[in-house]
Design a protein around this motif. Structure first.
Motif, mmCIF file in Angstrom:
data_model
loop_
_atom_site.group_PDB
_atom_site.id
_atom_site.type_symbol
_atom_site.label_atom_id
_atom_site.label_comp_id
_atom_site.label_asym_id
_atom_site.label_seq_id
_atom_site.Cartn_x
_atom_site.Cartn_y
_atom_site.Cartn_z
ATOM 1 N N PRO A 1 6.451 11.239 -10.276
ATOM 2 C CA PRO A 1 5.360 11.169 -9.335
ATOM 3 C C PRO A 1 4.962 12.534 -8.828
ATOM 4 O O PRO A 1 5.769 13.451 -8.722
ATOM 5 N N LYS A 2 3.714 12.667 -8.457
ATOM 6 C CA LYS A 2 3.193 13.972 -8.031
ATOM 7 C C LYS A 2 3.862 14.483 -6.757
ATOM 8 O O LYS A 2 3.965 15.656 -6.528
ATOM 9 N N ASN A 3 4.353 13.534 -5.935
ATOM 10 C CA ASN A 3 4.968 13.960 -4.681
ATOM 11 C C ASN A 3 6.483 14.021 -4.771
ATOM 12 O O ASN A 3 7.171 14.129 -3.779
ATOM 13 N N ALA A 4 7.041 13.949 -6.002
ATOM 14 C CA ALA A 4 8.507 13.968 -6.137
ATOM 15 C C ALA A 4 9.031 15.372 -5.952
ATOM 16 O O ALA A 4 8.360 16.337 -6.272
ATOM 17 N N LYS B 1 0.821 -1.216 0.000
ATOM 18 C CA LYS B 1 0.000 0.000 0.000
ATOM 19 C C LYS B 1 0.856 1.268 0.000
ATOM 20 O O LYS B 1 0.452 2.289 -0.539
ATOM 21 N N ALA B 2 2.036 1.183 0.626
ATOM 22 C CA ALA B 2 2.865 2.372 0.803
ATOM 23 C C ALA B 2 3.861 2.617 -0.331
ATOM 24 O O ALA B 2 4.448 3.696 -0.410
ATOM 25 N N LEU B 3 4.073 1.640 -1.198
ATOM 26 C CA LEU B 3 5.085 1.777 -2.249
ATOM 27 C C LEU B 3 4.728 2.895 -3.244
ATOM 28 O O LEU B 3 3.550 3.109 -3.545
ATOM 29 N N PRO B 4 5.728 3.577 -3.790
ATOM 30 C CA PRO B 4 5.495 4.638 -4.783
ATOM 31 C C PRO B 4 5.319 4.041 -6.184
ATOM 32 O O PRO B 4 6.251 4.007 -6.987
ATOM 33 N N TRP B 5 4.135 3.571 -6.485
ATOM 34 C CA TRP B 5 3.861 2.911 -7.760
ATOM 35 C C TRP B 5 3.833 3.914 -8.898
ATOM 36 O O TRP B 5 3.318 5.024 -8.759
ATOM 37 N N THR B 6 4.382 3.530 -10.035
ATOM 38 C CA THR B 6 4.179 4.312 -11.252
ATOM 39 C C THR B 6 2.784 4.001 -11.781
ATOM 40 O O THR B 6 2.221 2.949 -11.471
ATOM 41 N N GLU B 7 2.250 4.889 -12.576
ATOM 42 C CA GLU B 7 0.888 4.687 -13.084
ATOM 43 C C GLU B 7 0.811 5.001 -14.566
ATOM 44 O O GLU B 7 1.379 5.990 -15.029
ATOM 45 N N GLY B 8 0.092 4.170 -15.310
ATOM 46 C CA GLY B 8 -0.170 4.422 -16.720
ATOM 47 C C GLY B 8 1.088 4.660 -17.528
ATOM 48 O O GLY B 8 2.081 3.945 -17.407
ATOM 49 N N CYS C 1 11.765 2.129 -21.429
ATOM 50 C CA CYS C 1 12.007 1.323 -20.236
ATOM 51 C C CYS C 1 10.771 1.381 -19.348
ATOM 52 O O CYS C 1 10.332 2.463 -18.953
ATOM 53 N N ALA C 2 10.223 0.219 -19.023
ATOM 54 C CA ALA C 2 9.055 0.126 -18.153
ATOM 55 C C ALA C 2 9.497 -0.259 -16.746
ATOM 56 O O ALA C 2 10.409 -1.067 -16.569
ATOM 57 N N ALA C 3 8.860 0.322 -15.741
ATOM 58 C CA ALA C 3 9.163 -0.010 -14.349
ATOM 59 C C ALA C 3 7.918 0.184 -13.492
ATOM 60 O O ALA C 3 7.164 1.137 -13.699
ATOM 61 N N PRO C 4 7.696 -0.676 -12.512
ATOM 62 C CA PRO C 4 6.496 -0.577 -11.677
ATOM 63 C C PRO C 4 6.586 0.448 -10.557
ATOM 64 O O PRO C 4 5.561 0.846 -10.003
ATOM 65 N N LEU C 5 7.817 0.884 -10.195
ATOM 66 C CA LEU C 5 7.992 1.748 -9.026
ATOM 67 C C LEU C 5 8.840 2.970 -9.351
ATOM 68 O O LEU C 5 9.644 2.944 -10.274
ATOM 69 N N TRP C 6 8.634 4.032 -8.549
ATOM 70 C CA TRP C 6 9.545 5.162 -8.552
ATOM 71 C C TRP C 6 10.672 4.863 -7.577
ATOM 72 O O TRP C 6 10.444 4.301 -6.501
ATOM 73 N N TYR C 7 11.883 5.271 -7.916
ATOM 74 C CA TYR C 7 13.045 5.032 -7.067
ATOM 75 C C TYR C 7 13.119 6.106 -5.991
ATOM 76 O O TYR C 7 13.881 7.069 -6.072
ATOM 77 N N GLN C 8 12.292 5.940 -4.975
ATOM 78 C CA GLN C 8 12.237 6.869 -3.862
ATOM 79 C C GLN C 8 11.593 6.168 -2.666
ATOM 80 O O GLN C 8 10.949 5.129 -2.820
ATOM 81 N N GLY C 9 11.783 6.724 -1.484
ATOM 82 C CA GLY C 9 11.134 6.205 -0.294
ATOM 83 C C GLY C 9 11.375 4.731 -0.055
ATOM 84 O O GLY C 9 12.509 4.243 -0.067
ATOM 85 N N LEU C 10 10.286 4.021 0.151
ATOM 86 C CA LEU C 10 10.331 2.596 0.481
ATOM 87 C C LEU C 10 10.954 1.764 -0.636
ATOM 88 O O LEU C 10 11.686 0.796 -0.365
ATOM 89 N N ALA C 11 10.698 2.129 -1.884
ATOM 90 C CA ALA C 11 11.274 1.388 -3.010
ATOM 91 C C ALA C 11 12.794 1.537 -3.030
ATOM 92 O O ALA C 11 13.520 0.552 -3.264
#
Length: 226
Positions: free
Chosen positions: A223-226, A34-41, A54-64
């Motif tokens: 991400p919007k919170n980056a 729930k807390a991971l910084p997921w990429t979207e669309g 390059c496709a990736a499921p997560l942003w490289y920040q925080g928990l990831a």
């Protein structure tokens, strides 16, 4: 479950790759999921010069970021299983039917001795288990260059990887559409250099997948919170 598997789970229970919590089965705990910084669309797909994707499921920040540091620098090689599954799901979503063969960005022999494993190879192997196939070593690293993580400027990162990779199996590369796997995509310099080497060895196309993308500067996506 076999007796050996039960014994191994007892001695080395599966843990969440992001927080280290002991789990009943390999995977990611609900709290981290729930807390991971997921990429979207379309934000999950980084594009660059020469048709780079390059496709990736997560942003490289925080928990990831914390989880990938545990995997890459602290010897938590068991994280490759759940991380590779995330990568595989994202690659299948964005690149279904676009690749024939899977390979990875290799570490240098010296780095392999220091770390004890090649993290990108473990990710590729984990992803390929879901696809009932095996990754193929199409590249080798011929120069032990400084780590990309110590370089901030894009030009410096590009120069640092220029000429350090070579084709390992041209006969298996020629005519193939290749999925190239790495752990993190920052500027894309490493992946683009590896893709160039593979194309020069005869690859028809090269697309890339990573576990995480480094957020771009403000106003250029991310991400919007980056």
């Amino acid at each position: 479950m076999s007796l050996l598997s039960s014994l191994l789970d007892l001695l080395f229970p599966p843990k969440c790759p992001f927080c280290g919590r002991v789990l009943d089965k390999p995977g990611i705990c609900d709290a981290c999921r729930k807390a991971l910084p997921w990429t979207e669309g379309e934000d999950a797909l980084r594009r660059g010069p020469g048709g780079f994707r390059c496709a990736a499921p997560l942003w490289y920040q925080g928990l990831a970021r914390e989880g990938l540091h545990r995997f890459k620098f602290r010897g938590v090689s068991s994280a490759a299983g759940p991380l590779g599954e995330l990568l595989a799901q994202c690659a299948a979503e964005h690149f279904s039917g676009e690749f024939d063969i899977v390979t990875w960005v290799p570490v240098s022999p010296r780095r392999l001795r220091q770390r004890g494993y090649d993290q990108a190879r473990l990710l590729a192997e984990s992803a390929c288990r879901l696809w009932d196939t095996t990754p193929v070593p199409l590249l080798c690293k011929t120069v032990h260059n400084p780590a990309q993580s110590g370089l901030r400027e894009s030009a410096a990162r590009r120069a640092n990887v220029l000429g350090v990779y070579a084709p390992a199996s041209p006969e298996q590369t020629a005519g193939k559409r290749i999925l190239l796997v790495d752990d993190i995509c920052t500027t894309g310099a490493t992946l683009m250099e590896c893709a160039r080497v593979l194309r020069e060895a005869g690859a028809e196309d090269v697309i890339c997948a990573a576990v995480a993308l480094t957020p771009l500067e403000k106003g250029t996506g991310g991400p919007k919170n980056a």
